[in-house]
Design an enzyme around this catalytic site. Structure first.
Site, PDB file in Angstrom:
ATOM      1  N   CYS A  94      25.471  33.320   8.344  1.00  0.00           N
ATOM      2  CA  CYS A  94      24.469  34.203   8.179  1.00  0.00           C
ATOM      3  C   CYS A  94      25.057  35.687   8.076  1.00  0.00           C
ATOM      4  CB  CYS A  94      23.371  34.115   9.228  1.00  0.00           C
ATOM      5  SG  CYS A  94      22.471  32.503   9.178  1.00  0.00           S
ATOM      6  N   CYS A 175      21.129  33.137   4.582  1.00  0.00           N
ATOM      7  CA  CYS A 175      20.187  33.295   5.634  1.00  0.00           C
ATOM      8  C   CYS A 175      20.653  34.862   6.026  1.00  0.00           C
ATOM      9  CB  CYS A 175      20.443  32.362   6.785  1.00  0.00           C
ATOM     10  SG  CYS A 175      22.069  31.838   6.974  1.00  0.00           S
TER      11      CYS A 175
END
Ligand code: NAG
Ligand code: NAG
Ligand code: NAG
Ligand code: NAG
Ligand code: NAG
Length: 269
Positions: A94, A175
């Site tokens: 992420c 993400c």
């Protein structure tokens, strides 16, 4: 002196051996030139695969092959690669995921030198198949690496379907803050026909992606800037709830940053 009959037989045997050798040579040369070259493909696949920890490369290879082997090379849909995608799952990093369109060279020069961002080509599957061409043939169990349909020759060709499927999977798990490097030296940085526009952006999910940061790479003569209408289209198709921003960054600044490992990752633009 040998009797003439025996001499004739000996000459015939030598002649036959030569004929057989010539035939074998011709067959081998033909087979190689016809692109029965899956040995090279397989060894490249395994060499690259084994650089990644935690994967069973034989299993990945088998999942890869079942997608296209024995099939008409214009009839391999994206879904054929579902088992391969499942065999190549990875933990998405992420805030470090990097997408790109028409900036492949610059992006990979940057990611190779600096461990800041992570592209599809840094995943197992993207890395293993980057730059390769492959296809099968109906009624054959072989992998061919030449005479395969080109990118635009037919839509459902094995190479294009793989990249479409892998790109969708990469975007599905994106993400946090996601970065996209687009090209400011062309008229339409967000081109509707690109994989980024037609697949990746559509797969960003607002429950996981907080921000899309576009880095528009400009060279000596910028053509498009962040106000370009194609980038307005990007904001329109982006899932609701994902924040967007766009920054124009000179190519020279990215190069400087690539070569300056002390600079923190976030400070390149
Ligand atoms: C942008 O596209 C042009 C034209 O295809 C190319 O010459 C240039 O290298 C690209 N710029 C970047 C940063 O990749
Ligand atoms: C986004 O992800 C959530 C959680 O995984 C899921 O429930 C939802 O259906 C997804 N939204 C879209 C538009 O795919
Ligand atoms: C962006 O490009 C448009 C033309 O495409 C131009 O009119 C405008 O001045 C540019 N803006 C900046 C900040 O360079
Ligand atoms: C865009 O996002 C980047 C990365 O999060 C951030 O550094 C930058 O300040 C943002 N720009 C704007 C105008 O919000
Ligand atoms: C960027 O937007 C597209 C529309 O999507 C236009 O077709 C381009 O002409 C425009 N590019 C520039 C440099 O203005």
């Amino acid at each position: 002196m040998e009797p003439p009959a025996k001499r004739r037989r000996k000459a015939c045997v030598i002649f036959c051996v030569i004929v057989v050798l010539v035939v074998i040579t011709v067959v081998v040369v033909l087979a190689l030139s016809l692109g029965h070259n899956s040995g090279g493909m397989k060894s490249a696949f395994f060499d690259r695969c084994e650089a990644f920890k935690g994967y069973d490369c034989q299993k990945v290879w088998d999942a890869f092959q079942q997608a296209y082997v024995g099939k008409d090379p214009c009839n391999v849909p994206m879904e054929a690669y579902d088992p391969l995608i499942a065999a190549g799952t990875f933990k998405p990093p992420c805030n470090r995921m990097m997408f790109w369109s028409k900036t492949k060279h610059v992006v990979h020069d940057f990611t190779a030198k600096r461990d800041c961002f992570f592209t599809l080509e840094d995943t197992l599957l993207g890395s293993v198949l980057d730059g390769l061409t492959w296809c099968g043939k109906e009624g054959s169990s072989e992998t061919f690496t030449t005479d395969c349909p080109g990118w635009t020759e037919c839509e459902n060709n094995p190479v294009r379907s793989f990249w479409n499927r892998a790109s969708a999977a990469f975007a599905d798990v994106a993400c946090g803050v996601v970065t996209a490097m687009l090209n400011g030296s062309i008229d339409t940085p967000f081109s509707p026909t690109s994989i980024f526009a037609s697949i990746e952006v559509m797969h960003f999910n607002a429950t996981r992606v907080r921000n899309l940061n576009v880095v528009l790479v400009t060279q000596e003569k910028p053509v498009a800037n962040c106000t370009n209408a194609s980038l307005k289209n990007l904001q329109k198709v982006l899932a609701e709830g994902i924040q967007y921003n766009c920054t124009e960054v000179a190519h020279s600044q990215i190069e400087e940053c690539s070569n300056n490992p002390e600079k923190p990752c976030g400070a390149c633009w």
